[in-house]
Scaffold this motif. Structure first.
Motif, PDB file in Angstrom:
ATOM      1  N   ALA A  12       0.823  -1.214   0.000  1.00  0.00           N
ATOM      2  CA  ALA A  12       0.000   0.000   0.000  1.00  0.00           C
ATOM      3  C   ALA A  12       0.857   1.264   0.000  1.00  0.00           C
ATOM      4  O   ALA A  12       0.485   2.264  -0.603  1.00  0.00           O
ATOM      5  CB  ALA A  12      -0.947  -0.006   1.198  1.00  0.00           C
ATOM      6  N   VAL A  13       1.997   1.241   0.683  1.00  0.00           N
ATOM      7  CA  VAL A  13       2.869   2.419   0.746  1.00  0.00           C
ATOM      8  C   VAL A  13       3.945   2.394  -0.342  1.00  0.00           C
ATOM      9  O   VAL A  13       4.779   3.300  -0.416  1.00  0.00           O
ATOM     10  CB  VAL A  13       3.511   2.600   2.147  1.00  0.00           C
ATOM     11  CG1 VAL A  13       2.435   2.691   3.221  1.00  0.00           C
ATOM     12  CG2 VAL A  13       4.519   1.516   2.457  1.00  0.00           C
ATOM     13  N   PRO A  15       4.126   3.166  -3.516  1.00  0.00           N
ATOM     14  CA  PRO A  15       4.388   4.374  -4.324  1.00  0.00           C
ATOM     15  C   PRO A  15       5.285   5.393  -3.608  1.00  0.00           C
ATOM     16  O   PRO A  15       6.121   6.046  -4.239  1.00  0.00           O
ATOM     17  CB  PRO A  15       2.996   4.942  -4.573  1.00  0.00           C
ATOM     18  CG  PRO A  15       2.095   3.757  -4.498  1.00  0.00           C
ATOM     19  CD  PRO A  15       2.692   2.889  -3.421  1.00  0.00           C
ATOM     20  N   TRP A  16       5.129   5.531  -2.316  1.00  0.00           N
ATOM     21  CA  TRP A  16       5.998   6.434  -1.557  1.00  0.00           C
ATOM     22  C   TRP A  16       7.430   5.902  -1.546  1.00  0.00           C
ATOM     23  O   TRP A  16       8.386   6.666  -1.759  1.00  0.00           O
ATOM     24  CB  TRP A  16       5.478   6.612  -0.134  1.00  0.00           C
ATOM     25  CG  TRP A  16       6.511   7.137   0.814  1.00  0.00           C
ATOM     26  CD1 TRP A  16       7.069   8.391   0.798  1.00  0.00           C
ATOM     27  CD2 TRP A  16       7.141   6.426   1.864  1.00  0.00           C
ATOM     28  NE1 TRP A  16       8.001   8.496   1.802  1.00  0.00           N
ATOM     29  CE2 TRP A  16       8.068   7.301   2.471  1.00  0.00           C
ATOM     30  CE3 TRP A  16       7.022   5.140   2.369  1.00  0.00           C
ATOM     31  CZ2 TRP A  16       8.855   6.937   3.548  1.00  0.00           C
ATOM     32  CZ3 TRP A  16       7.803   4.769   3.453  1.00  0.00           C
ATOM     33  CH2 TRP A  16       8.709   5.661   4.031  1.00  0.00           C
ATOM     34  N   ALA A  32       3.845  12.105  -1.688  1.00  0.00           N
ATOM     35  CA  ALA A  32       3.608  10.660  -1.578  1.00  0.00           C
ATOM     36  C   ALA A  32       3.524  10.240  -0.111  1.00  0.00           C
ATOM     37  O   ALA A  32       2.706   9.387   0.258  1.00  0.00           O
ATOM     38  CB  ALA A  32       4.700   9.881  -2.304  1.00  0.00           C
ATOM     39  N   ASN A  35       0.057  11.840   1.255  1.00  0.00           N
ATOM     40  CA  ASN A  35      -1.173  11.402   0.594  1.00  0.00           C
ATOM     41  C   ASN A  35      -1.289   9.897   0.403  1.00  0.00           C
ATOM     42  O   ASN A  35      -2.386   9.401   0.157  1.00  0.00           O
ATOM     43  CB  ASN A  35      -1.313  12.096  -0.771  1.00  0.00           C
ATOM     44  CG  ASN A  35      -1.437  13.596  -0.626  1.00  0.00           C
ATOM     45  OD1 ASN A  35      -1.957  14.108   0.350  1.00  0.00           O
ATOM     46  ND2 ASN A  35      -0.931  14.315  -1.604  1.00  0.00           N
ATOM     47  N   ILE A  36      -0.176   9.197   0.516  1.00  0.00           N
ATOM     48  CA  ILE A  36      -0.209   7.746   0.321  1.00  0.00           C
ATOM     49  C   ILE A  36       0.274   7.019   1.574  1.00  0.00           C
ATOM     50  O   ILE A  36      -0.463   6.257   2.182  1.00  0.00           O
ATOM     51  CB  ILE A  36       0.634   7.321  -0.900  1.00  0.00           C
ATOM     52  CG1 ILE A  36       0.061   7.942  -2.181  1.00  0.00           C
ATOM     53  CG2 ILE A  36       0.703   5.800  -1.015  1.00  0.00           C
ATOM     54  CD1 ILE A  36       0.947   7.822  -3.395  1.00  0.00           C
ATOM     55  N   LYS A  40      -2.292   5.182   4.237  1.00  0.00           N
ATOM     56  CA  LYS A  40      -2.279   3.728   4.011  1.00  0.00           C
ATOM     57  C   LYS A  40      -1.693   3.004   5.212  1.00  0.00           C
ATOM     58  O   LYS A  40      -2.183   1.954   5.618  1.00  0.00           O
ATOM     59  CB  LYS A  40      -1.499   3.375   2.739  1.00  0.00           C
ATOM     60  CG  LYS A  40      -2.123   3.895   1.475  1.00  0.00           C
ATOM     61  CD  LYS A  40      -3.415   3.190   1.176  1.00  0.00           C
ATOM     62  CE  LYS A  40      -3.963   3.647  -0.166  1.00  0.00           C
ATOM     63  NZ  LYS A  40      -5.179   2.961  -0.544  1.00  0.00           N
TER      64      LYS A  40
END
Length: 120
Positions: A12-13, A15-16, A32, A35-36, A40
């Motif tokens: 879930a994380v 992308p960061w 990131a 917002n992520i 998450k």
């Protein structure tokens, strides 16, 4: 089950993590993170593991002795704190204490110290 939950939260994380690994701009990494990663982490890991630690009451996720799942969960917390923000666990006091206690385990601390003593 807890190991799979750790994997789900890590995905879930992701992308960061990718943003940070690619050394994108500070703005993109911060975006990131905010917002992520933070939402998450909170929704797929923090709330769930905080509740489990409260339910179990031993300071560990399962039973009253340290297990391999504790190491996986503590490692994920470590990523959030040291690669993200030192306040990542502030919303989850039991999880924060759990993470600190796992890394304070004498055998783990000795292994980390030994690993960090290697020179290249």
């Amino acid at each position: 089950m807890f190991a799979l939950q750790c994997q789900d939260a890590l995905e879930a994380v992701h992308p960061w993590i990718v943003s940070a690994i690619r050394k994108e701009s500070e703005e993109k990494i911060a975006e990131a993170w905010n917002n992520i990663a933070v939402p998450k982490f909170r929704d797929t890991f923090g709330k769930y593991f905080e509740a489990q630690l409260k339910k179990n009451g031993s300071g560990y996720l399962i039973g009253d002795k340290i297990s391999w799942v504790d190491f996986i969960a503590a490692s994920f917390c470590d990523v959030m704190v040291y690669r993200g923000n030192s306040s990542a666990l502030d919303e989850f006091p039991l999880l924060k204490t759990f993470w600190k206690n796992i890394y304070a385990n004498p055998k783990l601390a000795a292994a980390i110290e030994k690993e960090h003593s290697y020179s290249f």
